[in-house]
Write a protein that holds these residues in place. Structure first.
Motif, PDB file in Angstrom:
ATOM      1  N   SER A 611      56.293  58.059   8.539  1.00 31.14           N
ATOM      2  CA  SER A 611      55.545  56.892   9.021  1.00 31.14           C
ATOM      3  C   SER A 611      56.494  55.865   9.652  1.00 31.14           C
ATOM      4  O   SER A 611      57.522  55.511   9.070  1.00 31.14           O
ATOM      5  CB  SER A 611      54.792  56.236   7.864  1.00 31.14           C
ATOM      6  OG  SER A 611      54.211  55.028   8.284  1.00 31.14           O
ATOM      7  N   PRO A 612      56.181  55.340  10.851  1.00 30.35           N
ATOM      8  CA  PRO A 612      57.067  54.371  11.500  1.00 30.35           C
ATOM      9  C   PRO A 612      56.845  52.941  11.028  1.00 30.35           C
ATOM     10  O   PRO A 612      57.593  52.042  11.416  1.00 30.35           O
ATOM     11  CB  PRO A 612      56.698  54.515  12.980  1.00 30.35           C
ATOM     12  CG  PRO A 612      55.253  54.872  12.956  1.00 30.35           C
ATOM     13  CD  PRO A 612      55.045  55.723  11.727  1.00 30.35           C
ATOM     14  N   GLY A 625      59.324  55.014   7.207  1.00 31.41           N
ATOM     15  CA  GLY A 625      59.626  56.425   7.369  1.00 31.41           C
ATOM     16  C   GLY A 625      60.471  56.660   8.603  1.00 31.41           C
ATOM     17  O   GLY A 625      60.947  55.717   9.242  1.00 31.41           O
ATOM     18  N   ASN A 626      60.648  57.904   8.966  1.00 35.01           N
ATOM     19  CA  ASN A 626      61.462  58.259  10.128  1.00 35.01           C
ATOM     20  C   ASN A 626      60.739  59.361  10.912  1.00 35.01           C
ATOM     21  O   ASN A 626      60.735  60.524  10.503  1.00 35.01           O
ATOM     22  CB  ASN A 626      62.839  58.746   9.681  1.00 35.01           C
ATOM     23  CG  ASN A 626      63.746  59.078  10.850  1.00 35.01           C
ATOM     24  OD1 ASN A 626      63.348  59.002  12.014  1.00 35.01           O
ATOM     25  ND2 ASN A 626      64.975  59.480  10.550  1.00 35.01           N
ATOM     26  N   PRO A 627      60.111  59.016  12.043  1.00 31.03           N
ATOM     27  CA  PRO A 627      59.390  60.037  12.820  1.00 31.03           C
ATOM     28  C   PRO A 627      60.279  61.142  13.358  1.00 31.03           C
ATOM     29  O   PRO A 627      59.779  62.204  13.740  1.00 31.03           O
ATOM     30  CB  PRO A 627      58.769  59.223  13.964  1.00 31.03           C
ATOM     31  CG  PRO A 627      58.771  57.807  13.496  1.00 31.03           C
ATOM     32  CD  PRO A 627      59.976  57.669  12.610  1.00 31.03           C
ATOM     33  N   ASP A 628      61.602  60.925  13.413  1.00 30.61           N
ATOM     34  CA  ASP A 628      62.510  61.921  13.980  1.00 30.61           C
ATOM     35  C   ASP A 628      63.022  62.940  12.962  1.00 30.61           C
ATOM     36  O   ASP A 628      63.889  63.755  13.289  1.00 30.61           O
ATOM     37  CB  ASP A 628      63.714  61.233  14.625  1.00 30.61           C
ATOM     38  CG  ASP A 628      63.306  60.381  15.818  1.00 30.61           C
ATOM     39  OD1 ASP A 628      62.405  60.822  16.560  1.00 30.61           O
ATOM     40  OD2 ASP A 628      63.874  59.293  16.001  1.00 30.61           O
ATOM     41  N   SER A 680      64.765  54.051   4.257  1.00 29.73           N
ATOM     42  CA  SER A 680      64.257  54.997   5.247  1.00 29.73           C
ATOM     43  C   SER A 680      64.742  56.391   4.852  1.00 29.73           C
ATOM     44  O   SER A 680      65.201  56.611   3.720  1.00 29.73           O
ATOM     45  CB  SER A 680      64.732  54.620   6.649  1.00 29.73           C
ATOM     46  OG  SER A 680      64.169  55.482   7.605  1.00 29.73           O
ATOM     47  N   TYR A 681      64.662  57.351   5.783  1.00 31.44           N
ATOM     48  CA  TYR A 681      65.050  58.737   5.495  1.00 31.44           C
ATOM     49  C   TYR A 681      65.886  59.284   6.648  1.00 31.44           C
ATOM     50  O   TYR A 681      65.650  58.956   7.812  1.00 31.44           O
ATOM     51  CB  TYR A 681      63.816  59.627   5.284  1.00 31.44           C
ATOM     52  CG  TYR A 681      62.995  59.239   4.081  1.00 31.44           C
ATOM     53  CD1 TYR A 681      63.271  59.764   2.826  1.00 31.44           C
ATOM     54  CD2 TYR A 681      61.944  58.331   4.210  1.00 31.44           C
ATOM     55  CE1 TYR A 681      62.520  59.401   1.719  1.00 31.44           C
ATOM     56  CE2 TYR A 681      61.184  57.974   3.116  1.00 31.44           C
ATOM     57  CZ  TYR A 681      61.477  58.505   1.870  1.00 31.44           C
ATOM     58  OH  TYR A 681      60.731  58.143   0.782  1.00 31.44           O
ATOM     59  N   MET A 852      51.506  55.584   2.206  1.00 29.75           N
ATOM     60  CA  MET A 852      52.843  55.269   1.738  1.00 29.75           C
ATOM     61  C   MET A 852      52.743  54.468   0.446  1.00 29.75           C
ATOM     62  O   MET A 852      52.086  53.441   0.389  1.00 29.75           O
ATOM     63  CB  MET A 852      53.593  54.458   2.800  1.00 29.75           C
ATOM     64  CG  MET A 852      55.086  54.324   2.538  1.00 29.75           C
ATOM     65  SD  MET A 852      55.881  53.250   3.744  1.00 29.75           S
ATOM     66  CE  MET A 852      55.438  54.036   5.272  1.00 29.75           C
ATOM     67  N   LYS A 853      53.405  54.958  -0.610  1.00 28.21           N
ATOM     68  CA  LYS A 853      53.339  54.302  -1.922  1.00 28.21           C
ATOM     69  C   LYS A 853      54.737  53.955  -2.397  1.00 28.21           C
ATOM     70  O   LYS A 853      55.700  54.598  -2.029  1.00 28.21           O
ATOM     71  CB  LYS A 853      52.652  55.216  -2.938  1.00 28.21           C
ATOM     72  CG  LYS A 853      51.222  55.581  -2.558  1.00 28.21           C
ATOM     73  CD  LYS A 853      50.614  56.485  -3.591  1.00 28.21           C
ATOM     74  CE  LYS A 853      49.205  56.898  -3.215  1.00 28.21           C
ATOM     75  NZ  LYS A 853      48.582  57.778  -4.199  1.00 28.21           N
TER      76      LYS A 853
END
Length: 853
Positions: A611-612, A625-628, A680-681, A852-853
């Motif tokens: 998720s961005p 999150g990280n869309p890439d 982030s990830y 997202m939690k």
């Protein structure tokens, strides 16, 4: 990798070089089909027979010979069929044939089928034998004969010989009475564990079946050395932690479905790795319950379980099955209600931030849960209809579930320690996370046996669910307003597979599979950070597989190409990657087997990790999150040796290496001018796990006392962004004693210690111990269990994360590790005519959430 492939190739060459010319492992197939396979495999032999005359006879022969006549004799077995050999020509003929057949079923006075009984058809004038046959595992027989008004003579070891005058070709049900004889000085003990090259078979004892309350409980009573059952959550896994799929009579079953199982009807249990059986549809690890069915009628089972000393914690269910001719219907309804006050989590977080003067400072944030209140309710309802014939199996399952936590509230105090001096005052906080989910599911399974040795398996499914979730966080001073993240989510999921299997011969078969699916998560956030996201995950793939099974050897290989398309709003990523599995097994006898398998695959991040959007968790932490994110690659190599030197002792030695490369993990960066952190990830880690261990069970006092244990050592290693090493030792064991209608068991499980790769968390739960006493008779099973009786605290697990900018320790509270008493009662009553039974249904699963939690 190279050495593994060379090993498997060497095994293949060895088994080919040492195999007999005529080698088959037949499992209850028509005799005509077995002869057709033999004729196709050996074109140099001229085989003549009439198809329809032999179609009523079945064979389950294990053939191994270099002589064609001897091989054919082994295939025919005790069926009333003659073989005439003339040179290289073989003529096979039923001793008695015609347009009609005498059919019926033999059962005992206990309503159980009498297998392998000899059925002779006698002339009513002089009692001479006209023809004969044998009953199958379900007690059925069908003997071709055009002579009317014959006398059927049924005989079997341990039963009185019975004569029945047959006025029609439908003989009906024949009840055979057991002989009241005792064989002095002779003890006959059947094998309760049998190893084949493609599966292991375990026979539960009557004591184990009567004391078990459901299917998972029966597995625990049996202590099968090839699987592990977690004491806390009843999860069934392999010894090295892979999920095991549960089947009942070759149909998929969830753990909730098996709650309604009538354990007294279990005939045997099969364990399989990478089976080529088309009914398992490619599942890697399988436990399959073989259950008696009903010809008509059925049974109803009610179950109630209540925990004491931990607040309200109850579960009740009712399961009913009804069968009529080729149709059977299953209905399941359950209720699970919990009201708890000790489920909070305390978090000690250490942040590296920018201080008021611009210099680095370290802040320790202590969030200590003081009070909590958690209510959880679940009401599943499921219905299933099944149609079965000799060559068709059609099942449709529809389920609805209402899943709600109307109260999920934690409150406590937060204090801070900072290297830059006082930063915040001590404050109190309150966090609420209530949710409501409703979902409906449909699952179909369509299995067909087609001409020319083809099998077709089609498995579609669809799910729709709606979730409302609220995250609300408030502290006294540190935030100008309450953090409110209110989300609504709709999930649409469709998936399915179609697999076509082909049996080339008695030793070789293959398959081709096409599969695909899509899941869409529409998530809308309201409150402090309003936004909307549409997640889509679509995948499709194709696979080819091959199986070689000759005498004591079994070899499987399959390869797949999978395409995935992941979209977040307008951002789309496409991936294409290969998957393959190779497995080989060798069973030199029915008491030992050696299995190895290798898996290469991939792990794709979930929707919430991509998720961005940015959400605030507390005063010092934000999350996105990280869309890439890319998929990571996985390899898995297992080796396992199982040995049963005698009936009362069984053991398994095992080892595993699991590796994941390019793993996505959490990372932390400065945010808001260094006054907070952003989680982030990134795909920036490699993960390695090696495990070795032993599993065994040992029965004493004629099976009344059983000891079982599973010790193992795991070695974890993470490299990259995180550099971690752990080597925990674990063991679980049990002791069980049976006394007439009573049973007693003590179990112990050391604390689970795992290094969780995607989270970079070292997870440690508590050791777990319980003692139970139960009584079972006449459909009742009543049990009282004492769990962790010497433990007074409410800590369930500890989670530790250490990174360059952020570290934390979480103390997870709850009821699982606290002392409690559990009272569980089941009652089952059956009605109708029993032939074979099983295939229960239960609570259905929803789809994974993207919130997202």
């Amino acid at each position: 990798m190279k050495s593994i492939l060379l090993l498997i190739a060497g095994l293949t060459i060895f088994m080919t070089a040492h195999a007999e010319k005529y080698s088959y492992n037949l499992h209850n197939i028509p005799l005509s089909q077995a002869l057709i396979q033999f004729n196709r495999d050996h074109s140099d032999i001229n085989l003549s027979f009439i198809y329809k005359e032999l179609d009523t006879y079945h064979t389950s022969a294990k053939v191994s010979s270099d002589n064609p006549y001897e091989a054919l004799r082994q295939i025919i077995g005790f069926n009333p069929v003659s073989i005439i050999k003339k040179g290289n020509d073989f003529y096979i003929e039923a001793l008695q044939h015609g347009r009609y057949s005498f059919s019926g079923q033999a059962i005992g006075t206990d309503n159980e089928p009498v297998a392998a009984a000899t059925v002779m058809l006698l002339s009513p004038k002089d009692s001479t034998v006209i023809t004969y046959g044998m009953t199958d595992n379900a007690g059925h027989f069908s003997i071709p004969c055009d002579r009317a008004k014959v006398i059927a003579k049924l005989s079997c070891l341990g039963y009185r010989t019975i004569f029945r005058a047959c006025d029609s070709f439908n003989v009906g049900t024949i009840i055979m009475k057991p002989l009241p004889l005792q064989l002095k000085g002779v003890k006959v003990e059947a094998e309760n564990t049998i190893f084949y090259s493609d599966r292991s078979i375990y026979m539960p004892t009557q004591r184990q079946k009567s004391s078990a309350q459901n299917a998972i409980d029966l597995l625990r009573q049996m202590a099968i050395p090839q699987i592990n059952i977690n004491l806390m959550n009843n999860a069934v896994t392999t010894l090295t932690g892979q999920d095991v799929d549960i089947f009942i009579n070759y149909m998929p079953a969830s753990s909730e479905e098996m709650e309604g199982l009538r354990t007294s009807d279990v005939r045997k249990i099969e364990y399989l790795d990478f089976s080529s059986d088309p009914r398992f549809n490619g599942c890697e690890h399988v436990v399959n319950f073989i259950i008696q069915k009903y010809e008509y009628g059925g049974y109803t089972k009610a179950s109630v379980s209540e925990n004491f000393l931990v607040g309200l914690s109850s579960r009740a269910s009712i399961y009913s099955k009804f069968a009529h001719k080729r149709m059977s219907y299953d209905f399941y309804a359950g209720a699970s209600n919990h009201d708890m006050h000790h489920s909070g989590t305390s978090i000690i977080g250490r942040y590296d931030l920018s201080g008021p003067d611009g210099n680095n400072m370290q802040v320790t944030r202590n969030e200590i849960a003081d009070k909590s209140h958690f209510k959880y309710n679940q009401y599943p309802v499921t219905f299933r209809a099944i149609y079965e014939s000799d060559k068709t199996q059609i099942a449709n399952t529809v389920g609805f579930n209402f899943d709600q936590s109307p109260v999920a509230e934690i409150s406590g105090d937060i204090n801070y320690q900072s290297t830059a001096g006082p930063l915040y005052d001590e404050v109190s906080y309150n966090r609420r996370e209530p949710y409501t989910t409703r979902y409906v599911t449909w699952n179909g399974r369509y299995y067909f046996i087609l001409p020319h040795n083809f099998h077709l398996n089609i498995s579609p499914s669809a799910t729709y669910s709606h979730t409302g979730y609220t995250y609300s966080y408030q502290s006294d001073q540190n935030l100008p307003e309450t953090i409110d993240n209110i989300s609504k989510e709709n999930i649409y999921q469709f998936r399915g597979s179609t697999t076509l299997y082909k049996i080339f011969s008695g030793t070789q078969n293959g398959f081709i599979r096409a599969y695909g699916g899509t899941i869409r998560n529409d998530v809308n956030y309201y409150g402090s950070a309003p936004f909307a996201n549409d997640f889509t995950d679509t995948y499709a793939g194709g696979a080819l597989g091959y199986n070689y099974n000759r005498k004591n050897w079994n070899f499987n290989a399959d390869v797949a190409i999978q395409w995935e398309r992941n979209g977040i709003n307008s951002f789309v990523v496409n991936e294409v990657y290969p998957l393959f599995n190779i497995s080989a097994s060798f069973a030199p006898s029915s008491r030992q087997s050696l299995r190895v398998f290798f898996h290469f695959g991939a792990n794709y991040p979930g929707a919430s990790e991509k998720s961005p959007n940015i959400l605030q968790q507390n005063e010092l932490m934000f999350q996105t999150g990280n869309p890439d994110l890319k998929l990571s690659r996985q390899t898995n190599f297992n080796i396992q040796y199982s040995w049963t030197p005698r009936n009362n002792f069984s053991t398994t030695l095992f080892g595993q290496y699991f590796g994941e490369y390019g793993l996505y993990i959490p990372v932390f960066r400065p945010y808001n001018d260094g006054k907070a952190l952003l989680k982030s990830y990134e795909s920036n880690s490699n993960y390695h796990r090696t495990q070795i261990g032993l599993s065994f069970n040992y029965k004493l006092i004629d099976g009344k006392f059983q000891l079982a244990a599973q010790p193992s050592v795991s070695i974890y290693r993470m490299t990259g962004y995180y550099n971690l090493n752990k080597s925990p030792f674990q063991i679980n064991g049990s002791a069980t004693y049976y006394l007439n209608n009573f049973y007693f068991q003590a179990s112990y499980q050391t604390a689970g210690k795992t290094l969780q790769g995607n989270r970079a968390v070292y997870y440690r739960d508590r050791d777990f111990y319980q003692i139970l006493a139960g009584w079972s008779k006449a459909g009742w099973n009543i049990r009282l269990t004492g769990i962790n009786l010497l433990r007074n605290d409410w800590i369930c697990a500890t989670q530790t994360l250490v990174s360059p900018l952020y570290s934390e320790t979480r103390y997870v509270g709850g009821n699982y590790s606290h002392r409690r008493l559990n009272l569980s009662v089941t009652y089952t009553f059956n009605y109708g005519k029993k032939v074979q039974q099983g295939n229960e249904i239960g609570e259905q699963s929803g789809s994974s959430s993207a919130i997202m939690k």
